[in-house]
Design a protein around this motif. Structure first.
Motif, PDB file in Angstrom:
ATOM      1  N   GLU A  33      43.671  -5.408  61.925  1.00 38.46           N
ATOM      2  CA  GLU A  33      42.889  -4.409  62.641  1.00 38.46           C
ATOM      3  C   GLU A  33      43.682  -3.110  62.801  1.00 38.46           C
ATOM      4  O   GLU A  33      43.160  -2.019  62.542  1.00 38.46           O
ATOM      5  CB  GLU A  33      42.486  -4.946  64.015  1.00 38.46           C
ATOM      6  N   TYR A  34      44.931  -3.210  63.225  1.00 38.64           N
ATOM      7  CA  TYR A  34      45.786  -2.033  63.402  1.00 38.64           C
ATOM      8  C   TYR A  34      45.941  -1.275  62.083  1.00 38.64           C
ATOM      9  O   TYR A  34      45.798  -0.058  62.022  1.00 38.64           O
ATOM     10  CB  TYR A  34      47.135  -2.483  63.959  1.00 38.64           C
ATOM     11  N   LEU A  35      46.215  -2.002  61.012  1.00 39.68           N
ATOM     12  CA  LEU A  35      46.367  -1.379  59.701  1.00 39.68           C
ATOM     13  C   LEU A  35      45.064  -0.715  59.254  1.00 39.68           C
ATOM     14  O   LEU A  35      45.083   0.362  58.666  1.00 39.68           O
ATOM     15  CB  LEU A  35      46.814  -2.417  58.672  1.00 39.68           C
ATOM     16  N   ARG A  36      43.938  -1.330  59.573  1.00 40.26           N
ATOM     17  CA  ARG A  36      42.642  -0.769  59.164  1.00 40.26           C
ATOM     18  C   ARG A  36      42.300   0.500  59.947  1.00 40.26           C
ATOM     19  O   ARG A  36      41.870   1.490  59.364  1.00 40.26           O
ATOM     20  CB  ARG A  36      41.546  -1.831  59.362  1.00 40.26           C
ATOM     21  N   VAL A  37      42.509   0.484  61.257  1.00 39.77           N
ATOM     22  CA  VAL A  37      42.128   1.658  62.057  1.00 39.77           C
ATOM     23  C   VAL A  37      43.082   2.822  61.839  1.00 39.77           C
ATOM     24  O   VAL A  37      42.721   3.963  62.112  1.00 39.77           O
ATOM     25  CB  VAL A  37      41.971   1.344  63.566  1.00 39.77           C
ATOM     26  N   TYR A  38      44.283   2.536  61.334  1.00 42.90           N
ATOM     27  CA  TYR A  38      45.234   3.600  61.005  1.00 42.90           C
ATOM     28  C   TYR A  38      45.387   3.772  59.492  1.00 42.90           C
ATOM     29  O   TYR A  38      46.433   4.216  59.014  1.00 42.90           O
ATOM     30  CB  TYR A  38      46.588   3.345  61.666  1.00 42.90           C
ATOM     31  N   SER A  39      44.342   3.452  58.749  1.00 44.35           N
ATOM     32  CA  SER A  39      44.377   3.646  57.302  1.00 44.35           C
ATOM     33  C   SER A  39      44.704   5.106  56.978  1.00 44.35           C
ATOM     34  O   SER A  39      44.176   6.019  57.614  1.00 44.35           O
ATOM     35  CB  SER A  39      43.016   3.299  56.693  1.00 44.35           C
ATOM     36  N   PRO A  40      45.555   5.324  55.984  1.00 47.94           N
ATOM     37  CA  PRO A  40      45.887   6.695  55.596  1.00 47.94           C
ATOM     38  C   PRO A  40      44.806   7.351  54.726  1.00 47.94           C
ATOM     39  O   PRO A  40      45.002   8.456  54.233  1.00 47.94           O
ATOM     40  CB  PRO A  40      47.192   6.523  54.816  1.00 47.94           C
ATOM     41  N   SER A  41      43.673   6.725  54.569  1.00 48.66           N
ATOM     42  CA  SER A  41      42.618   7.272  53.711  1.00 48.66           C
ATOM     43  C   SER A  41      41.958   8.504  54.321  1.00 48.66           C
ATOM     44  O   SER A  41      41.942   8.683  55.541  1.00 48.66           O
ATOM     45  CB  SER A  41      41.534   6.209  53.477  1.00 48.66           C
ATOM     46  N   ALA A  42      41.381   9.322  53.476  1.00 47.81           N
ATOM     47  CA  ALA A  42      40.634  10.500  53.948  1.00 47.81           C
ATOM     48  C   ALA A  42      39.421  10.073  54.761  1.00 47.81           C
ATOM     49  O   ALA A  42      39.002  10.772  55.680  1.00 47.81           O
ATOM     50  CB  ALA A  42      40.212  11.359  52.763  1.00 47.81           C
ATOM     51  N   GLU A  43      38.870   8.899  54.448  1.00 46.68           N
ATOM     52  CA  GLU A  43      37.727   8.375  55.193  1.00 46.68           C
ATOM     53  C   GLU A  43      38.057   8.205  56.676  1.00 46.68           C
ATOM     54  O   GLU A  43      37.201   8.395  57.531  1.00 46.68           O
ATOM     55  CB  GLU A  43      37.304   7.031  54.592  1.00 46.68           C
ATOM     56  N   VAL A  44      39.300   7.861  56.983  1.00 44.46           N
ATOM     57  CA  VAL A  44      39.740   7.646  58.361  1.00 44.46           C
ATOM     58  C   VAL A  44      40.424   8.893  58.923  1.00 44.46           C
ATOM     59  O   VAL A  44      40.123   9.333  60.034  1.00 44.46           O
ATOM     60  CB  VAL A  44      40.702   6.434  58.444  1.00 44.46           C
ATOM     61  N   ARG A  45      41.330   9.475  58.166  1.00 42.74           N
ATOM     62  CA  ARG A  45      42.127  10.601  58.650  1.00 42.74           C
ATOM     63  C   ARG A  45      41.458  11.963  58.490  1.00 42.74           C
ATOM     64  O   ARG A  45      41.894  12.946  59.076  1.00 42.74           O
ATOM     65  CB  ARG A  45      43.478  10.624  57.929  1.00 42.74           C
ATOM     66  N   GLY A  46      40.414  12.012  57.657  1.00 42.14           N
ATOM     67  CA  GLY A  46      39.793  13.299  57.374  1.00 42.14           C
ATOM     68  C   GLY A  46      40.662  14.089  56.413  1.00 42.14           C
ATOM     69  O   GLY A  46      41.634  13.581  55.867  1.00 42.14           O
ATOM     70  N   HIS A  47      40.316  15.341  56.261  1.00 43.48           N
ATOM     71  CA  HIS A  47      41.066  16.198  55.339  1.00 43.48           C
ATOM     72  C   HIS A  47      41.896  17.241  56.075  1.00 43.48           C
ATOM     73  O   HIS A  47      42.383  18.186  55.472  1.00 43.48           O
ATOM     74  CB  HIS A  47      40.109  16.875  54.350  1.00 43.48           C
ATOM     75  N   GLY A  48      42.041  17.058  57.376  1.00 51.20           N
ATOM     76  CA  GLY A  48      42.838  17.988  58.165  1.00 51.20           C
ATOM     77  C   GLY A  48      42.782  17.625  59.639  1.00 51.20           C
ATOM     78  O   GLY A  48      42.025  16.734  60.043  1.00 51.20           O
ATOM     79  N   ALA A  49      43.586  18.292  60.419  1.00 53.13           N
ATOM     80  CA  ALA A  49      43.652  18.023  61.854  1.00 53.13           C
ATOM     81  C   ALA A  49      42.272  18.181  62.490  1.00 53.13           C
ATOM     82  O   ALA A  49      41.527  19.103  62.171  1.00 53.13           O
ATOM     83  CB  ALA A  49      44.644  18.970  62.515  1.00 53.13           C
ATOM     84  N   GLY A  85      42.918   3.486  51.169  1.00 54.90           N
ATOM     85  CA  GLY A  85      44.170   3.963  51.739  1.00 54.90           C
ATOM     86  C   GLY A  85      45.379   3.489  50.954  1.00 54.90           C
ATOM     87  O   GLY A  85      45.477   2.323  50.599  1.00 54.90           O
ATOM     88  N   ILE A  86      46.293   4.396  50.677  1.00 60.59           N
ATOM     89  CA  ILE A  86      47.554   4.051  50.029  1.00 60.59           C
ATOM     90  C   ILE A  86      48.644   4.119  51.106  1.00 60.59           C
ATOM     91  O   ILE A  86      48.931   5.186  51.639  1.00 60.59           O
ATOM     92  CB  ILE A  86      47.890   5.021  48.875  1.00 60.59           C
ATOM     93  N   TYR A  87      49.220   2.983  51.424  1.00 60.15           N
ATOM     94  CA  TYR A  87      50.213   2.867  52.488  1.00 60.15           C
ATOM     95  C   TYR A  87      51.610   3.026  51.890  1.00 60.15           C
ATOM     96  O   TYR A  87      52.182   2.071  51.360  1.00 60.15           O
ATOM     97  CB  TYR A  87      50.100   1.504  53.178  1.00 60.15           C
ATOM     98  N   SER A  88      52.141   4.239  51.943  1.00 56.26           N
ATOM     99  CA  SER A  88      53.490   4.487  51.419  1.00 56.26           C
ATOM    100  C   SER A  88      54.506   3.726  52.265  1.00 56.26           C
ATOM    101  O   SER A  88      54.228   3.352  53.404  1.00 56.26           O
ATOM    102  CB  SER A  88      53.806   5.984  51.458  1.00 56.26           C
ATOM    103  N   TRP A  89      55.702   3.513  51.721  1.00 58.18           N
ATOM    104  CA  TRP A  89      56.758   2.836  52.489  1.00 58.18           C
ATOM    105  C   TRP A  89      57.042   3.607  53.772  1.00 58.18           C
ATOM    106  O   TRP A  89      57.226   3.028  54.832  1.00 58.18           O
ATOM    107  CB  TRP A  89      58.029   2.690  51.672  1.00 58.18           C
TER     108      TRP A  89
END
Length: 128
Positions: A33-49, A85-89
């Motif tokens: 759940e934590y990994l999903r809600v903090y996905s680095p994807s644009a779908e979750v993070r948007g394209h900007g602040a 989402g691509i989860y970088s190291w």
């Protein structure tokens, strides 16, 4: 500049819906759940602040598959179909290092939005 730690072992625990990341000197367990809600994807993070999309109803989400992306990241396929989402190291280590604060921030944002983690519960606000 310090080099981002890279996990030496990664284990998906399907029953507990957790991902275990073992580093040379420490170990972390993150919920799906934590990994999903903090996905680095644009779908979750948007394209900007300010364009972030609050993820709700993800308490039951699981990880169905994990793929390596080169030598720098993981791609996670979630049971709700999310896989962009691509989860970088570096980002994974940030998720580990800030887990408590970021989880509390997520819980606060859910509460402020009148939203819940459980997709089977509908919240109805009455009055102000």
């Amino acid at each position: 500049m310090a080099k981002t730690p890279v996990p030496i072992d990664i284990k998906l625990h399907k029953q507990s819906k957790t991902l275990e990341l073992v580093y040379a000197t420490e170990q972390f367990t993150l919920t799906c759940e934590y990994l999903r809600v903090y996905s680095p994807s644009a779908e979750v993070r948007g394209h900007g602040a300010g364009q972030e999309v609050l993820q709700t109803g993800k308490i039951n989400v699981a990880i169905d598959a994990i793929s390596a992306v080169g030598n720098y990241a993981l791609q996670l396929l979630f049971s709700d179909g999310h896989d962009s989402g691509i989860y970088s190291w570096d980002y994974l280590y940030q998720l580990c290092s800030h887990k408590e604060a970021w989880w509390q921030d997520y819980m606060d944002r859910l509460n402020n939005a009148g939203a819940v983690r459980d997709p089977d519960i509908q919240v109805v606000k009455i009055g102000n």
